[in-house]
Design a protein around this motif. Structure first.
Motif, PDB file in Angstrom:
ATOM      1  N   THR A 214      14.192   0.028 -13.403  1.00 51.11           N
ATOM      2  CA  THR A 214      15.197  -0.236 -14.426  1.00 51.11           C
ATOM      3  C   THR A 214      15.957   1.015 -14.850  1.00 51.11           C
ATOM      4  OG1 THR A 214      13.504   0.000 -16.154  1.00 51.11           O
ATOM      5  CG2 THR A 214      13.914  -2.216 -15.305  1.00 51.11           C
ATOM      6  N   GLY A 215      15.355   2.185 -14.702  1.00 59.97           N
ATOM      7  CA  GLY A 215      16.012   3.415 -15.153  1.00 59.97           C
ATOM      8  C   GLY A 215      16.403   4.345 -14.034  1.00 59.97           C
ATOM      9  N   GLY A 216      16.255   3.915 -12.792  1.00 56.50           N
ATOM     10  CA  GLY A 216      16.689   4.740 -11.676  1.00 56.50           C
ATOM     11  C   GLY A 216      15.608   5.669 -11.157  1.00 56.50           C
ATOM     12  N   VAL A 217      16.039   6.542 -10.251  1.00 53.23           N
ATOM     13  CA  VAL A 217      15.130   7.440  -9.538  1.00 53.23           C
ATOM     14  C   VAL A 217      15.638   8.864  -9.652  1.00 53.23           C
ATOM     15  CG1 VAL A 217      14.149   8.016  -7.289  1.00 53.23           C
ATOM     16  CG2 VAL A 217      14.484   5.613  -7.921  1.00 53.23           C
TER      17      VAL A 217
ATOM     18  N   ASP B 212      10.138   9.397 -10.415  1.00 53.51           N
ATOM     19  CA  ASP B 212      10.506  10.746  -9.991  1.00 53.51           C
ATOM     20  C   ASP B 212       9.797  11.061  -8.679  1.00 53.51           C
ATOM     21  OD1 ASP B 212      11.147  13.413  -9.659  1.00 53.51           O
ATOM     22  OD2 ASP B 212      10.752  13.962 -11.744  1.00 53.51           O
ATOM     23  N   THR B 213      10.582  11.217  -7.619  1.00 53.35           N
ATOM     24  CA  THR B 213      10.027  11.564  -6.306  1.00 53.35           C
ATOM     25  C   THR B 213      10.535  12.919  -5.833  1.00 53.35           C
ATOM     26  OG1 THR B 213      11.772  10.258  -5.246  1.00 53.35           O
ATOM     27  CG2 THR B 213       9.655   9.169  -5.582  1.00 53.35           C
ATOM     28  N   SER B 214      10.895  13.781  -6.744  1.00 52.66           N
ATOM     29  CA  SER B 214      11.390  15.110  -6.373  1.00 52.66           C
ATOM     30  C   SER B 214      10.342  15.861  -5.547  1.00 52.66           C
ATOM     31  CB  SER B 214      11.712  15.921  -7.635  1.00 52.66           C
ATOM     32  OG  SER B 214      12.654  15.260  -8.445  1.00 52.66           O
ATOM     33  N   ASP B 215      10.718  16.293  -4.362  1.00 49.86           N
ATOM     34  CA  ASP B 215       9.842  17.075  -3.477  1.00 49.86           C
ATOM     35  C   ASP B 215       8.555  16.338  -3.102  1.00 49.86           C
ATOM     36  OD1 ASP B 215      11.581  19.352  -3.488  1.00 49.86           O
ATOM     37  OD2 ASP B 215      10.801  19.865  -5.475  1.00 49.86           O
ATOM     38  N   ALA B 216       8.564  15.017  -3.215  1.00 46.19           N
ATOM     39  CA  ALA B 216       7.384  14.235  -2.819  1.00 46.19           C
ATOM     40  C   ALA B 216       7.353  14.060  -1.310  1.00 46.19           C
ATOM     41  CB  ALA B 216       7.406  12.868  -3.503  1.00 46.19           C
ATOM     42  N   ARG B 217       6.166  13.833  -0.781  1.00 40.90           N
ATOM     43  CA  ARG B 217       5.978  13.530   0.633  1.00 40.90           C
ATOM     44  C   ARG B 217       5.303  12.165   0.702  1.00 40.90           C
ATOM     45  NH1 ARG B 217       5.337  18.395  -0.798  1.00 40.90           N
ATOM     46  NH2 ARG B 217       3.166  18.100  -1.387  1.00 40.90           N
ATOM     47  N   LEU B 218       6.062  11.160   1.142  1.00 41.35           N
ATOM     48  CA  LEU B 218       5.615   9.774   1.097  1.00 41.35           C
ATOM     49  C   LEU B 218       5.369   9.233   2.507  1.00 41.35           C
ATOM     50  CD1 LEU B 218       8.130   8.336  -1.544  1.00 41.35           C
ATOM     51  CD2 LEU B 218       5.973   9.569  -1.932  1.00 41.35           C
ATOM     52  N   ARG B 219       4.317   8.437   2.610  1.00 38.61           N
ATOM     53  CA  ARG B 219       4.011   7.758   3.872  1.00 38.61           C
ATOM     54  C   ARG B 219       3.352   6.425   3.535  1.00 38.61           C
ATOM     55  NH1 ARG B 219      -0.470   9.757   8.334  1.00 38.61           N
ATOM     56  NH2 ARG B 219      -0.309   7.952   9.714  1.00 38.61           N
TER      57      ARG B 219
ATOM     58  N   GLY C 191      15.217  12.678  -8.010  1.00 40.76           N
ATOM     59  CA  GLY C 191      14.754  13.229  -6.741  1.00 40.76           C
ATOM     60  C   GLY C 191      14.816  12.208  -5.634  1.00 40.76           C
ATOM     61  N   VAL C 192      15.964  11.532  -5.513  1.00 35.70           N
ATOM     62  CA  VAL C 192      16.081  10.424  -4.568  1.00 35.70           C
ATOM     63  C   VAL C 192      15.806  10.864  -3.133  1.00 35.70           C
ATOM     64  CG1 VAL C 192      18.576  10.676  -4.203  1.00 35.70           C
ATOM     65  CG2 VAL C 192      17.520   8.411  -4.005  1.00 35.70           C
ATOM     66  N   GLY C 193      16.024  12.136  -2.819  1.00 42.25           N
ATOM     67  CA  GLY C 193      15.736  12.617  -1.470  1.00 42.25           C
ATOM     68  C   GLY C 193      14.272  12.526  -1.110  1.00 42.25           C
ATOM     69  N   GLY C 194      13.399  12.499  -2.118  1.00 45.10           N
ATOM     70  CA  GLY C 194      11.970  12.380  -1.873  1.00 45.10           C
ATOM     71  C   GLY C 194      11.513  10.987  -1.524  1.00 45.10           C
ATOM     72  N   LEU C 195      12.435  10.028  -1.504  1.00 43.83           N
ATOM     73  CA  LEU C 195      12.077   8.653  -1.149  1.00 43.83           C
ATOM     74  C   LEU C 195      11.870   8.466   0.352  1.00 43.83           C
ATOM     75  CD1 LEU C 195      14.414   6.493  -3.436  1.00 43.83           C
ATOM     76  CD2 LEU C 195      11.909   6.579  -3.506  1.00 43.83           C
ATOM     77  N   ALA C 196      12.166   9.457   1.155  1.00 49.82           N
ATOM     78  CA  ALA C 196      11.960   9.332   2.600  1.00 49.82           C
ATOM     79  C   ALA C 196      10.515   8.931   2.875  1.00 49.82           C
ATOM     80  CB  ALA C 196      12.271  10.658   3.288  1.00 49.82           C
ATOM     81  N   GLY C 197      10.354   7.895   3.697  1.00 53.55           N
ATOM     82  CA  GLY C 197       9.021   7.395   4.002  1.00 53.55           C
ATOM     83  C   GLY C 197       8.632   6.178   3.207  1.00 53.55           C
ATOM     84  N   ALA C 198       9.480   5.793   2.240  1.00 48.02           N
ATOM     85  CA  ALA C 198       9.189   4.612   1.422  1.00 48.02           C
ATOM     86  C   ALA C 198       9.915   3.389   1.972  1.00 48.02           C
ATOM     87  CB  ALA C 198       9.603   4.857  -0.020  1.00 48.02           C
TER      88      ALA C 198
ATOM     89  N   ALA D 111      22.380   3.064  -4.195  1.00 46.15           N
ATOM     90  CA  ALA D 111      23.474   3.585  -3.368  1.00 46.15           C
ATOM     91  C   ALA D 111      24.230   4.740  -4.031  1.00 46.15           C
ATOM     92  CB  ALA D 111      24.430   2.451  -2.988  1.00 46.15           C
ATOM     93  N   PRO D 112      24.592   4.663  -5.311  1.00 49.33           N
ATOM     94  CA  PRO D 112      25.314   5.808  -5.904  1.00 49.33           C
ATOM     95  C   PRO D 112      24.491   7.090  -5.893  1.00 49.33           C
ATOM     96  CG  PRO D 112      25.560   3.836  -7.263  1.00 49.33           C
ATOM     97  CD  PRO D 112      24.505   3.521  -6.251  1.00 49.33           C
ATOM     98  N   LEU D 113      23.179   6.980  -6.157  1.00 50.66           N
ATOM     99  CA  LEU D 113      22.326   8.166  -6.140  1.00 50.66           C
ATOM    100  C   LEU D 113      22.212   8.734  -4.730  1.00 50.66           C
ATOM    101  CD1 LEU D 113      19.411   7.026  -8.502  1.00 50.66           C
ATOM    102  CD2 LEU D 113      21.199   8.709  -9.013  1.00 50.66           C
ATOM    103  N   LEU D 114      22.072   7.846  -3.738  1.00 49.90           N
ATOM    104  CA  LEU D 114      21.970   8.299  -2.356  1.00 49.90           C
ATOM    105  C   LEU D 114      23.272   8.969  -1.909  1.00 49.90           C
ATOM    106  CD1 LEU D 114      20.090   5.220  -0.864  1.00 49.90           C
ATOM    107  CD2 LEU D 114      19.187   7.550  -1.030  1.00 49.90           C
TER     108      LEU D 114
END
Length: 200
Positions: A165-168, A148-155, A170-177, A188-191
């Motif tokens: 195995t079970g997906g993500v 779960d990366t909902s509203d996360a800030r990643l660097r 808050g896929v929008g929070g993956l920015a920076g990964a 791809a389907p989630l994005l």
């Protein structure tokens, strides 16, 4: 120096103590400071570490259904071959934490500040980074049922070693990964849904 379970009390000052083979279940060490301590082969169901500080400390083969440590601080800590139902470190400050081997059903880092987290050969049920600020996270050869990366800030976050195995959530929070090509195809389907894309 060998410690006893009775050493775990609120606001305790614990220096260079070894907790070996002890039942620490239900103990309340909220606000305690652990400096260069070792926990080895202990049972710790319901151990409370609210706002505790763990510095240069190691846990080896610790087992617990639930360890509660909201608002705690973890600096230069290594957890090896632990088996934890839940490690509740929401709103924690994490600096150079290594988790190697073992299993954690729920690693709760909601709203945490992370600067250096290394996960290697760990089976993770849920890795919850929602609302967290994460820098220098590396995942090596880990199974992650749900991320779960909902509203996360990643660097500087490297997720290529995670089998998601079970997906993500808050896929929008993956920015920076950084992810692999295979992971991109899986996501791809989630994005597409996140971006509102129609795929025909």
């Amino acid at each position: 120096m060998d410690a006893t379970a009775d050493d775990l009390v609120p606001d305790a000052d614990l220096d260079a103590l070894t907790f070996e083979g002890l039942d620490l279940s239900g103990r309340d060490a909220s606000g305690a400071r652990f400096l260069e301590c070792e926990l080895t082969g202990c049972r710790a169901d319901g151990l409370r570490l609210d706002h505790a500080r763990l510095l240069d400390t190691t846990w080896t083969a610790v087992q617990a259904g639930d360890v509660r440590a909201p608002g705690s601080a973890w600096r230069d800590v290594t957890l090896t071959d632990v088996r934890l139902g839940a490690l509740g470190t929401s709103a924690a400050e994490v600096v150079r934490l290594r988790v190697v081997g073992g299993k954690v059903d729920y690693l709760d880092l909601r709203g945490a500040t992370v600067d250096g987290l290394h996960l290697e050969r760990v089976t993770l049920g849920d890795l919850d980074l929602s609302g967290a600020t994460v820098r220098k996270l590396v995942v090596v050869d880990c199974d992650v049922r749900r991320l779960d990366t909902s509203d996360a800030r990643l660097r500087d976050v490297d997720l290529r070693g995670a089998r998601l195995t079970g997906g993500v959530d808050g896929v929008g929070g993956l920015a920076g990964a950084t992810i692999s090509g295979d992971q991109l195809l899986d996501l791809a389907p989630l994005l597409a849904a996140h971006l509102g894309l129609r795929v025909c």
